[in-house]
Write an enzyme that holds these catalytic residues in place. Sequence first.
Site, PDB file in Angstrom:
ATOM      1  N   GLU A 169      44.815  57.302   7.344  1.00  0.00           N
ATOM      2  CA  GLU A 169      43.947  57.507   8.500  1.00  0.00           C
ATOM      3  C   GLU A 169      43.427  58.938   8.491  1.00  0.00           C
ATOM      4  OE1 GLU A 169      41.795  57.890  11.701  1.00  0.00           O
ATOM      5  OE2 GLU A 169      42.527  55.886  11.123  1.00  0.00           O
ATOM      6  N   GLN A 170      42.093  59.088   8.664  1.00  0.00           N
ATOM      7  CA  GLN A 170      41.524  60.427   8.580  1.00  0.00           C
ATOM      8  C   GLN A 170      41.808  61.289   9.801  1.00  0.00           C
ATOM      9  OE1 GLN A 170      37.286  60.253   8.196  1.00  0.00           O
ATOM     10  NE2 GLN A 170      36.979  59.083  10.077  1.00  0.00           N
ATOM     11  N   ARG A 229      43.025  51.212  25.606  1.00  0.00           N
ATOM     12  CA  ARG A 229      43.087  51.164  24.141  1.00  0.00           C
ATOM     13  C   ARG A 229      44.136  52.133  23.592  1.00  0.00           C
ATOM     14  NH1 ARG A 229      39.482  49.624  19.963  1.00  0.00           N
ATOM     15  NH2 ARG A 229      38.011  48.931  21.546  1.00  0.00           N
ATOM     16  N   TYR A 268      37.285  46.129  35.201  1.00  0.00           N
ATOM     17  CA  TYR A 268      38.627  45.572  35.377  1.00  0.00           C
ATOM     18  C   TYR A 268      39.644  46.712  35.375  1.00  0.00           C
ATOM     19  CZ  TYR A 268      38.269  45.816  30.235  1.00  0.00           C
ATOM     20  OH  TYR A 268      38.048  46.219  28.946  1.00  0.00           O
ATOM     21  N   ASP A 327      36.541  45.163  12.340  1.00  0.00           N
ATOM     22  CA  ASP A 327      35.144  45.585  12.391  1.00  0.00           C
ATOM     23  C   ASP A 327      34.570  45.918  11.022  1.00  0.00           C
ATOM     24  OD1 ASP A 327      34.970  45.268  15.098  1.00  0.00           O
ATOM     25  OD2 ASP A 327      35.107  47.393  15.602  1.00  0.00           O
TER      26      ASP A 327
END
Length: 405
Positions: A38-39, A112, A220, A300
């Site tokens: 992961e960068q 998230r 929400y 994605d």
Amino acid sequence: MRSKPGASLTALVVGGGVGGLTAALALARKGLSVTVVEQAPALGEVGAGLQVSPNATRVLFSLGLEAELSALAFRPEAVEARGWRRGQEISRAPLGETARRRYGFPYFHMHRADLVSVLEQACEAEPQITLRLGETLVACPGDGTPSLVLTSGERLEADVLVGADGLRSVVREALFGPAAPRFTGNVAWRGLIPADRLEGADIRPVAALWMGPGAHFVHYYVRGGTLVNFVGVVERDDWREESWSSHGEASDLRRDFAGWHPTVRRIVEAAPEDACFRWALFDRDPLPRWSRGAATLLGDACHPTLPFMAQGACMAIEDAAVLAACLAGKTCEDVPEALQRYEALRRPRTAGIQAGSRRNATIYHLRPPFSWARNLVMGAGLGMGSTMEGLYRYDALAAGTRPDA
């Protein structure tokens, strides 16, 4: 490092987001040794809300995350669609305990960053997983060889390579070339507001969808009901920045939703001046292939999805479970065939979600008289509720293990 004959497989996962971390955990639980590259120097994605439906909580709970996620989630009672100005109820589909009984698993609203944190902690506790943060990928073979070269010059090798590196996937481009996006003509706003700033605004404990001419608005609760997440989408052609961390002017947000129902106006008026974000929505056709050799894609990177079915993260979570099932018990010689099976199982479903999200972008923004017909159809129970069955009953854990799949 590649495995020796007869040893467990090794995997390289590029990307430490929801999809990449779920994949690492699922693969490790099937016996693979996994390195995540992961960068970012630290995990914890830009704050935003996620809807995690039963098809995804099924997978996450199977990885032993039920208690941690339940402590951080908000459980909506329903999903409701309303008219943009008068606020009349158009459609309502129950969630809450009804969803748990019907589908076997709950429907969560989550921040998230909370989901990423839970996944990261689980990966750190798993001896089969190594997290390599702050590492930038500079080279990836285009022939499907499972190896990477980092900026330091270090070369990493494994038996399988998984590109879970998002919309601008370096792995996807190396394998299949650049994927040209299409601007949809829609721009999305998002933000998070402390719930106590919205007292008296009638923020119901539901996933609320307000549909208007050329625009729609969703809000929400997240983080146990202490924050309200909102996403507002408008048809505009004056903003082409695709990054969802680009700041926008709160005054522009208020102008875009002027004249809407008082609840919507209260939310946009309370949006923080320094924490309003907007991004242009681009669409991409489903890829004809995800895999080459011993390399594949996930989330994605291969099926970016417009945010009109709340399924983008859920599809990546499903991908992770099916990929792990397809690779379980395999040797390095079996990997290309296993990846083809994974792709064959997942592409039809994710392509359908991409198409459905694109369709909803049109449906939500209809103008009279077409919006009147839409409201009648949705009110008759042919809208959100009828869509849920196929979405939420899907069992990614079983999909990769069926002998006839």
